[in-house]
Design a protein around this motif. Structure first.
Motif, PDB file in Angstrom:
ATOM      1  N   GLY A   2       0.832  -1.194   0.000  1.00 60.47           N
ATOM      2  CA  GLY A   2       0.000   0.000   0.000  1.00 60.47           C
ATOM      3  C   GLY A   2       0.863   1.238   0.000  1.00 60.47           C
ATOM      4  N   SER A   3       0.359   2.325   0.575  1.00 55.66           N
ATOM      5  CA  SER A   3       1.137   3.560   0.639  1.00 55.66           C
ATOM      6  C   SER A   3       0.846   4.275   1.952  1.00 55.66           C
ATOM      7  N   ARG A   4       1.784   5.106   2.366  1.00 60.03           N
ATOM      8  CA  ARG A   4       1.613   5.910   3.584  1.00 60.03           C
ATOM      9  C   ARG A   4       1.901   7.363   3.238  1.00 60.03           C
ATOM     10  N   CYS A   5       1.000   8.226   3.645  1.00 58.67           N
ATOM     11  CA  CYS A   5       1.119   9.643   3.347  1.00 58.67           C
ATOM     12  C   CYS A   5       2.256  10.268   4.161  1.00 58.67           C
ATOM     13  N   GLN A   6       3.143  10.972   3.490  1.00 60.24           N
ATOM     14  CA  GLN A   6       4.257  11.627   4.165  1.00 60.24           C
ATOM     15  C   GLN A   6       3.848  12.946   4.811  1.00 60.24           C
ATOM     16  N   ALA A   7       2.639  13.428   4.447  1.00 67.09           N
ATOM     17  CA  ALA A   7       2.170  14.686   5.028  1.00 67.09           C
ATOM     18  C   ALA A   7       1.498  14.470   6.383  1.00 67.09           C
ATOM     19  N   CYS A   8       0.646  13.425   6.471  1.00 71.67           N
ATOM     20  CA  CYS A   8      -0.088  13.215   7.729  1.00 71.67           C
ATOM     21  C   CYS A   8       0.155  11.863   8.368  1.00 71.67           C
ATOM     22  N   GLY A   9       0.835  10.940   7.651  1.00 74.15           N
ATOM     23  CA  GLY A   9       1.153   9.625   8.207  1.00 74.15           C
ATOM     24  C   GLY A   9       0.065   8.594   8.059  1.00 74.15           C
ATOM     25  N   ALA A  10      -1.020   8.909   7.346  1.00 79.69           N
ATOM     26  CA  ALA A  10      -2.124   7.963   7.195  1.00 79.69           C
ATOM     27  C   ALA A  10      -1.758   6.847   6.227  1.00 79.69           C
ATOM     28  N   ALA A  11      -2.207   5.635   6.553  1.00 76.53           N
ATOM     29  CA  ALA A  11      -2.017   4.492   5.660  1.00 76.53           C
ATOM     30  C   ALA A  11      -3.136   4.465   4.623  1.00 76.53           C
ATOM     31  N   ASN A  12      -2.782   4.141   3.382  1.00 78.86           N
ATOM     32  CA  ASN A  12      -3.756   4.091   2.302  1.00 78.86           C
ATOM     33  C   ASN A  12      -3.754   2.706   1.665  1.00 78.86           C
ATOM     34  N   LEU A  13      -4.890   2.020   1.750  1.00 79.94           N
ATOM     35  CA  LEU A  13      -5.064   0.690   1.184  1.00 79.94           C
ATOM     36  C   LEU A  13      -6.343   0.671   0.340  1.00 79.94           C
ATOM     37  N   PRO A  14      -6.235   0.437  -0.972  1.00 78.05           N
ATOM     38  CA  PRO A  14      -5.019   0.277  -1.770  1.00 78.05           C
ATOM     39  C   PRO A  14      -4.233   1.587  -1.869  1.00 78.05           C
ATOM     40  N   PRO A  15      -3.026   1.529  -2.474  1.00 77.27           N
ATOM     41  CA  PRO A  15      -2.209   2.739  -2.565  1.00 77.27           C
ATOM     42  C   PRO A  15      -2.912   3.829  -3.379  1.00 77.27           C
ATOM     43  N   GLN A  16      -2.727   5.066  -2.959  1.00 78.14           N
ATOM     44  CA  GLN A  16      -3.395   6.195  -3.598  1.00 78.14           C
ATOM     45  C   GLN A  16      -2.395   7.286  -3.967  1.00 78.14           C
ATOM     46  N   ARG A  17      -2.787   8.133  -4.912  1.00 76.81           N
ATOM     47  CA  ARG A  17      -2.025   9.353  -5.179  1.00 76.81           C
ATOM     48  C   ARG A  17      -2.484  10.472  -4.248  1.00 76.81           C
ATOM     49  N   ALA A  43      -3.559  15.287   0.657  1.00 74.75           N
ATOM     50  CA  ALA A  43      -2.266  15.611   0.057  1.00 74.75           C
ATOM     51  C   ALA A  43      -2.078  14.830  -1.239  1.00 74.75           C
ATOM     52  N   VAL A  44      -1.482  15.462  -2.235  1.00 71.90           N
ATOM     53  CA  VAL A  44      -1.340  14.864  -3.558  1.00 71.90           C
ATOM     54  C   VAL A  44       0.117  14.465  -3.802  1.00 71.90           C
ATOM     55  N   ASP A  45       0.298  13.221  -4.240  1.00 74.82           N
ATOM     56  CA  ASP A  45       1.616  12.697  -4.619  1.00 74.82           C
ATOM     57  C   ASP A  45       2.663  12.863  -3.520  1.00 74.82           C
ATOM     58  N   GLN A  46       2.235  12.615  -2.289  1.00 71.59           N
ATOM     59  CA  GLN A  46       3.174  12.629  -1.163  1.00 71.59           C
ATOM     60  C   GLN A  46       3.166  11.275  -0.465  1.00 71.59           C
ATOM     61  N   MET A  47       3.177  10.223  -1.275  1.00 73.40           N
ATOM     62  CA  MET A  47       3.073   8.861  -0.762  1.00 73.40           C
ATOM     63  C   MET A  47       4.409   8.121  -0.854  1.00 73.40           C
ATOM     64  N   GLU A  48       4.610   7.212   0.106  1.00 68.39           N
ATOM     65  CA  GLU A  48       5.717   6.273   0.065  1.00 68.39           C
ATOM     66  C   GLU A  48       5.138   4.860   0.105  1.00 68.39           C
ATOM     67  N   PRO A  49       5.669   3.937  -0.723  1.00 65.46           N
ATOM     68  CA  PRO A  49       5.151   2.552  -0.681  1.00 65.46           C
ATOM     69  C   PRO A  49       5.394   1.927   0.685  1.00 65.46           C
ATOM     70  N   GLU A  50       4.438   1.115   1.128  1.00 59.10           N
ATOM     71  CA  GLU A  50       4.589   0.421   2.402  1.00 59.10           C
ATOM     72  C   GLU A  50       3.948  -0.964   2.300  1.00 59.10           C
TER      73      GLU A  50
END
Length: 462
Positions: A353-368, A375-382
């Protein structure tokens, strides 16, 4: 120098009692949503969990006699599900139940050349109803990460024999393998195994008396008993063949027995592993002080003890597509499309998935776009495949298309954040409760038009 850096095993949850089949004990049965690839994935995940150098794995060898695809690289499914580098070499070994130990030997050869290799074996053994292969077979997986250095067990010696012998065979179009009578196997394999072991011992510079554990696997149990008697092996040093609780798991069985031996081994122990089919392979290993670091979270014994032992024989035949049955009275699922599967490969196969670098929220499935803060395009794969989770809420669907109704759908909350809706598997629908601890597992959701649709489900922690 080459050794086993890490290892893992996997035995499916369900058991089929042999008493109705005329035997004793029980055999391990892969669920309706498991196959050789998914079983190997579970074992490989065990071997890689906590392994610091997984990004350095350069090759993958997958051994099976029950490949889900006849023409398509099943090893690629294992690679993707384990989220391993795409730059790796991969290959498959099959055609004989000796392939699992052969794969380990090839992996050790590559390790001696300085490469880190994942060797995974998985098999779902299906036999003709009423035959010995049905009752004495079993389903399981095992995996080894091998590389330069001693690891938890280092290679001392090895030997192989290839023999053209009609013992076990299955031609194209044959639904079940056939086997010649045991007297023939006894005459052929007992001397082959003896000679192969002698050459492996000579290669290692040790004798039979120096072995602390001997793992014997082969298509002819009678031949192995004859060999053990002729070689005067100490019965207390011959490893349990796992027949009572698992059954012979094809290409995965010798690796599974080795994993069980390593679970109990002490530094300094010498272990011999022999696999007899179409000849024989033998390897001599010495357990090192690094064995504790090489061990997985779950032992083979723990997998065997974690079970549901009330599987009906007719259900087993249905799962293996041996018994004709009325399909669910619902539209059949559509064939999965190649483009979206390829675009979402790390999510679909690796459960990344992905985790937002702005607020730390986990996103499942991964999101932009972050579902929490926008926040837009501030994700890191997790990766979330190994993350613990719990049932937040659930529903039981008795109308959904499934080979094992009812379908239990659940909303699960992950430790560290993240919520996802998925199916539960290996679960009793009447015993599901909010708050139950779960873990993710890689499964075959369905097959349509010859395409296997793999994805992740959750199961009670084993």
């Amino acid at each position: 120098m080459a050794g086993i850096l890490r290892y893992g095993s996997y035995v499916p949850f369900f058991r089929l009692a042999r008493k109705p089949l005329g035997g004793s004990g029980e055999r391990a049965v892969a669920s309706y949503d498991e196959d050789a690839a998914s079983v190997a994935v579970e074992a490989a995940r065990e071997s890689l969990r906590g392994f610091e150098g997984r990004e350095a794995v350069e090759a993958l060898l997958f051994a099976t006699t029950s490949a889900p695809y006849v023409e398509k690289l099943n090893a690629a499914t294992v690679q993707a599900a384990c989220d391993l580098p795409g730059t790796m070499l991969s290959a498959e070994l099959g055609g004989t139940s000796r392939a699992g130990l052969t794969g380990l030997l090839l992996g050790l050869d590559l390790a001696a050349a300085g490469r880190t290799v994942l060797v995974a074996a998985g098999d779902v053994v299906v036999g003709a109803p009423g035959g010995s292969r049905e009752s004495m077979g079993g389903d399981a997986g095992a995996a080894f990460v091998v590389g330069p250095g001693d690891g938890g067990a280092r290679l001392l010696g090895r030997a192989s024999t290839t023999e053209e012998v009609l013992d076990v065979w299955r031609s194209p179009g044959m639904p079940f393998a056939r086997q010649w009578e045991e007297r023939f196997g006894e005459e052929v394999f007992a001397p082959i195994v003896h000679d192969t072991l002698e050459r492996a011992l000579a290669s290692a510079g040790v004798g039979v008396a120096d072995l602390d554990r001997v793992v014997l696997d082969g298509t002819s149990a009678r031949a192995l008993r004859t060999f053990a008697g002729r070689a005067k092996l100490d019965p207390t040093r011959v490893a349990d063949d796992l027949a009572a609780g698992v059954g012979r798991a094809g290409a995965a069985h010798a690796p599974l027995m080795l994993a069980a031996a390593l679970d109990r081994a002490s530094p300094g122990d010498r272990v011999a592993v022999l696999s007899a089919a179409d000849g024989a392979d033998a390897v001599i290993l010495e357990v090192t002080d690094g064995i504790a670091k090489a061990r997985p979270q779950r032992t083979v014994e723990r997998w065997i003890d974690s079970k549901r032992a009330d599987l009906a024989y007719t259900t087993y035949l249905k799962w293996r597509e041996v018994l004709p049955f009325e399909p669910p009275r619902r539209p059949e699922p559509a064939r999965p499309a190649a483009p979206p599967m390829h675009r979402s490969e790390r999510w679909k196969f690796g459960f990344v998935g992905s985790r937002c670098q702005a607020c730390g929220a986990a996103n499942l499935p991964p999101q932009r776009v972050c579902v929490a803060c926008g926040a837009v395009d501030q994700m890191e794969p997790e990766p979330f495949a190994d993350a613990s989770c719990r049932v937040a809420t659930y529903t039981i669907d008795r109308l959904a298309y499934s080979l094992q109704p009812p379908v239990v759908g659940a909303v699960v909350d992950f430790e560290g954040g993240g919520r996802f809706t998925c199916q539960l598997t290996d679960v009793d629908p009447d015993k599901v409760e909010i708050g139950d601890e779960l873990e993710m597992t890689f499964r075959r959701v369905y097959t349509a038009d010859g395409v296997h649709n793999y994805f992740w489900k959750a199961r009670p922690r084993r």
